[in-house]
Design a protein around this motif. Structure first.
Motif: not given
Lengths: 316, 316
Positions: B172-186
């Motif tokens: 992933g990308i080391d950034i605390k943003e919604p899009f990253e959380y969503s990708r990880e969640a998927g």
DNA sequence: TTGTAGGCGTTATCAG
DNA sequence: CTGATAACGCCTACAA
């Protein structure tokens, strides 16, 4: 929003005096001018460009016309766009993006920036009833801004020679357009100065096309050869295939790209390349176009900006 | 240019009747309407949007605001821009490009499209006095358009499993943003459904950062592992380092990217990737923003567009 | 249902 | 040098 009238009241003058301070300050006595300027300052007045546009029969909009397919093109358009936008913003101009040539004269605009024009497109230009400038060199007298393509490849070729590569091969784009001729001319001239014989291959502007050419002729390439390429796409293909053939970069073979936008950064090894000042070209185009509009279409001439050679990992 | 008056004369009615035919056709008798429409047709009349803008206190301009540094960003902005432009053109809107946040409210515009917003930027939004929409998911109630990030990585992860990769690792990308959380969640959800344990590395969004991580941990990676990456940049780095380590792609290791714009096409082997419908997102953003402007700021909600998995050469 | 009057914010023109 | 007036093209409000 504060208006001209508000300022006029504040300064105890008529609207016209305020208008003159803005558009023809020399027609107003210095004392009045100071008073009015202070009033504008105090009220944080900014002219309403829409109202100005109405009286002046202007739209404050120009069109950015792309005749090339943007999908297949280098991502450098984004820099051109932002540079152009920066130039427009100084005069509160906005833009519309147009990709369909038939839409150019649809709607309203004060002028056009046209990019990606090819020979076949020129007929249309004379029919345009609004000022326009081109991005990309042409020899038909249309105003344009471009990189100095010839000087660019002179720099690249000379640099390759300086790095003691013995043979310099040009991998061009198989397209009959001025920018390509200029790039080739820069290469050819430099070789001739050194009494070397030009060797040119032309391929479509895709990395795999360049790969094919390298693959096909690899046996004929001797060590100490540098490939001067007409685009980064081509250079990436050359690098890739040289690696596939087991050649050593940059020790035995050098590769120099052209464009310097994005692709050069993600390739591995990083490309030595000719970097064009694209953002700046965008800005130039904007100021040229706005000036041309202001001067009701008078010619602005040709601008060729100096590129820069970026030394990275594909030359020794 | 033909005006309202010209049409009015031609049709033997008043200007207002013509205006009504355009804006409130239901208030005009059908017979008159036909006559007026014919007159408009005959005279090739098009409303002067500048005059309309003046009376309506509109500018017919919106700002495209980029809070990210465009140089370091994926070149997908060009597609977003052209999609957005297409959407604007339907209503004769033009745009100004803005990169400096302090310039947002300078000059005039009817609304804003804001891209690249990060947590730190949100404070500013509430102060804006014009309608705006965001490109990129957020959970603060601001209208936005984005790819359905979670579904996207679900698709990618599920596809990796379907291709019989036994271990799936998320880069992933080391950034605390919604899009990253969503990708990880998927990714996480899909693994849990299959009773597998998530394994996540986070790196900055550059190919070399991804290379480093692969280099560092390569010995720990077993065959039949697929790397699901949060961007094509990362995926390109993963591929490159796997190759450097002598790993076989796609036989032993798979790689799936995210974005599907440009980079995936120039990489070698070509990336399997999640392609976002970026052009379409641009169009959606435009229509959303124009509607919001027309409805004086009423909420437009959230739009998540379905991405597409492009199968290419980095998965078996 | 249709038309008239007035005004949006600015500037060119002409008079003072 | 400064100000009053009209006009740019359109739309809202009101009147007929």
């Amino acid at each position: 929003m504060t208006t001209l009238s508000d300022v006029a009241k504040e300064a105890n003058v008529s609207k016209m005096t305020v208008s003159r301070v803005i558009n023809h300050p020399e027609q107003v006595t210095p004392e009045l001018r100071v008073i009015v300027e202070k009033a504008m300052e105090d009220l944080n007045y900014h002219p309403n460009s829409i109202a100005q546009a109405l009286v002046n029969n202007r739209t404050n909009v120009v069109k950015f016309v792309t005749l090339e397919d943007i999908d297949t093109t280098e991502p450098y358009y984004i820099n051109l766009l932002f540079g152009f936008a920066r130039g427009l913003n100084t005069k509160q101009y906005a833009m519309q993006l147009v990709t369909d040539p038939s839409q150019i004269e649809k709607g309203r605009a004060d002028g056009y920036l046209i990019t990606g024009a090819r020979n076949k497109d020129y007929d249309m230009f004379d029919k345009l009833d609004k000022p326009f400038v081109l991005f990309g060199e042409n020899h038909r007298g249309y105003d344009f801004v471009d990189t100095d393509n010839q000087t660019a490849e002179k720099m690249a070729t000379q640099y390759a020679l300086d790095r003691l590569y013995k043979r310099i091969i040009f991998i061009g784009i198989d397209i009959k357009e001025p920018f390509e001729y200029s790039r080739e001319a820069g290469y050819i001239n430099t070789l001739q100065q050194h009494q070397l014989i030009p060797q040119i291959y032309r391929v479509s502007n895709h990395s795999h096309a360049a790969q094919d050419v390298i693959h096909e002729h690899f046996k004929g390439f001797k060590k100490d050869t540098c490939f001067v390429c007409a685009s980064d796409r081509i250079a990436v293909g050359v690098v890739r295939q040289l690696q596939a053939e087991g050649a050593r970069i940059p020790e035995d073979f050098g590769v120099i790209g052209f464009d310097g936008v994005f692709l050069d950064q993600v390739s591995n090894p990083k490309l030595t390349t000719i970097k064009q000042p694209i953002f700046k070209m965008g800005e130039m185009l904007a100021s040229m176009l706005l000036q041309k509009i202001a001067q009701s279409g008078s010619p602005q001439g040709e601008v060729m900006l100096k590129p820069e050679l970026i030394r990275r990992e594909t030359t020794r």
